[in-house]
Design an enzyme around this catalytic site. Structure first.
Site, PDB file in Angstrom:
ATOM      1  CB  ILE A 159       0.367  -5.604  11.608  1.00 12.55           C
ATOM      2  CG1 ILE A 159       1.643  -5.689  12.451  1.00 12.55           C
ATOM      3  CG2 ILE A 159      -0.785  -6.318  12.333  1.00 12.55           C
ATOM      4  CD1 ILE A 159       1.586  -4.888  13.745  1.00 12.55           C
ATOM      5  CG  HIS A 175      10.690 -24.583  12.549  1.00 12.86           C
ATOM      6  ND1 HIS A 175      10.860 -24.479  13.913  1.00 12.86           N
ATOM      7  CD2 HIS A 175      11.790 -25.232  12.086  1.00 12.86           C
ATOM      8  CE1 HIS A 175      12.008 -25.028  14.257  1.00 12.86           C
ATOM      9  NE2 HIS A 175      12.609 -25.488  13.166  1.00 12.86           N
ATOM     10  CG  MET A 230       0.295  -5.475   3.563  1.00 12.72           C
ATOM     11  SD  MET A 230      -0.718  -5.751   2.086  1.00 12.72           S
ATOM     12  CE  MET A 230      -0.096  -4.427   1.030  1.00 12.72           C
ATOM     13  CG  ASP A 256      -0.325   0.223   2.532  1.00 11.40           C
ATOM     14  OD1 ASP A 256       0.934   0.280   2.600  1.00 11.40           O
ATOM     15  OD2 ASP A 256      -1.058   0.367   3.533  1.00 11.40           O
ATOM     16  CG  HIS A 257      -0.696   4.745   1.626  1.00  9.65           C
ATOM     17  ND1 HIS A 257      -1.739   3.844   1.666  1.00  9.65           N
ATOM     18  CD2 HIS A 257      -0.727   5.425   2.805  1.00  9.65           C
ATOM     19  CE1 HIS A 257      -2.381   3.975   2.817  1.00  9.65           C
ATOM     20  NE2 HIS A 257      -1.783   4.923   3.526  1.00  9.65           N
ATOM     21  CB  CYS A 317       1.162  -2.316   4.787  1.00  8.84           C
ATOM     22  SG  CYS A 317       1.098  -3.299   6.291  1.00  8.84           S
ATOM     23  N   GLY A 318       2.563  -0.177   6.180  1.00 11.17           N
ATOM     24  CA  GLY A 318       3.249   0.643   7.184  1.00 11.17           C
ATOM     25  C   GLY A 318       3.917  -0.214   8.243  1.00 11.17           C
ATOM     26  CB  THR A 319       2.659  -2.133  10.973  1.00 11.21           C
ATOM     27  OG1 THR A 319       1.438  -2.659  10.426  1.00 11.21           O
ATOM     28  CG2 THR A 319       2.396  -0.777  11.612  1.00 11.21           C
ATOM     29  NE  ARG A 352      10.598 -30.991  15.625  1.00  7.05           N
ATOM     30  CZ  ARG A 352      11.849 -30.774  15.203  1.00  7.05           C
ATOM     31  NH1 ARG A 352      12.423 -31.584  14.328  1.00  7.05           N
ATOM     32  NH2 ARG A 352      12.529 -29.734  15.650  1.00  7.05           N
TER      33      ARG A 352
HETATM   34  C1  RB5 Z   1      -1.806   2.866   6.387  1.00  2.00           C
HETATM   35  O1  RB5 Z   1      -1.855   4.096   7.013  1.00  2.00           O
HETATM   36  C2  RB5 Z   1      -1.449   1.784   7.402  1.00  2.00           C
HETATM   37  O2  RB5 Z   1      -2.518   1.560   8.256  1.00  2.00           O
HETATM   38  C3  RB5 Z   1      -1.054   0.506   6.698  1.00  2.00           C
HETATM   39  O3  RB5 Z   1       0.020   0.753   5.855  1.00  2.00           O
HETATM   40  C4  RB5 Z   1      -0.623  -0.655   7.561  1.00  2.00           C
HETATM   41  O4  RB5 Z   1       0.355  -0.272   8.470  1.00  2.00           O
HETATM   42  C5  RB5 Z   1      -1.700  -1.424   8.186  1.00  2.00           C
HETATM   43  O5  RB5 Z   1      -1.452  -2.414   8.898  1.00  2.00           O
END
Ligand code: RB5
Length: 145
Positions: free
Chosen positions: A69, A98, A71, A8-9, A65-67, A132
């Site tokens: 998370i 794993h 995504m 994303d951005h 993405c920003g974090t 395993r």
């Molecule tokens: C966008 O502002 C931000 O929320 C996105 O990039 C991401 O970090 C979401 O998890």
């Protein structure tokens, strides 16, 4: 090996830099967008990349993405996807060994580019151990039923 890339951005700058890294590493990739820093919705790109992976045309996917998370949350809703959000090299290695992760999520606002490239290199080059771990990965996939 063909890689599906998306962001994303918030992950756009990281994705663009990773394209240079992958080119230098000789890894083939397709960029599924986004194509600017204009605000957009990351689940759209998670779906495009993950469906490219589950189609069998691409071996692995990388999402920024920003974090990382959002995504990874979106990616793990798609059948056949095992996405790991990694911020360190050890996790990147172990999620290949794993968990047989087939998609990597990265935080463009969290990680420096040097670390992101190290993580990507490990993710692409580390094999799944099987044994395993194959049983456990099978159990994860059974949760989709
Ligand atoms: C966008 O502002 C931000 O929320 C996105 O990039 C991401 O970090 C979401 O998890």
């Amino acid at each position: 090996m063909k890689i599906a890339l998306g962001s994303d951005h918030g992950g756009f700058a990281m994705k663009e830099a990773l394209k240079k890294y992958l080119t230098e590493k000789g890894v083939e990739f397709t960029d599924f967008g986004t194509d600017s820093e204009a605000s957009c919705d990351y689940p759209i790109y998670a779906e495009k990349v993950c469906k490219a992976v589950t189609s069998g045309e691409y071996e692995k996917g990388i999402l920024c993405c920003g974090t990382g998370i959002g995504m990874s949350m979106a990616a793990n809703k798609i059948k056949g996807i095992r996405c790991a959000c990694c911020g360190d090299c050890f996790s990147a290695e172990m999620t290949r060994r794993h968990n047989d992760a087939n998609v990597l999520a990265l935080g463009g606002r969290v990680l420096g580019q040097g670390l992101a490239e190290k993580i990507v290199g490990i993710f692409l080059d580390t094999p799944f151990e099987g044994g395993r771990h194959a049983r456990r990965v099978g159990m994860i996939m059974d949760l989709e039923k």
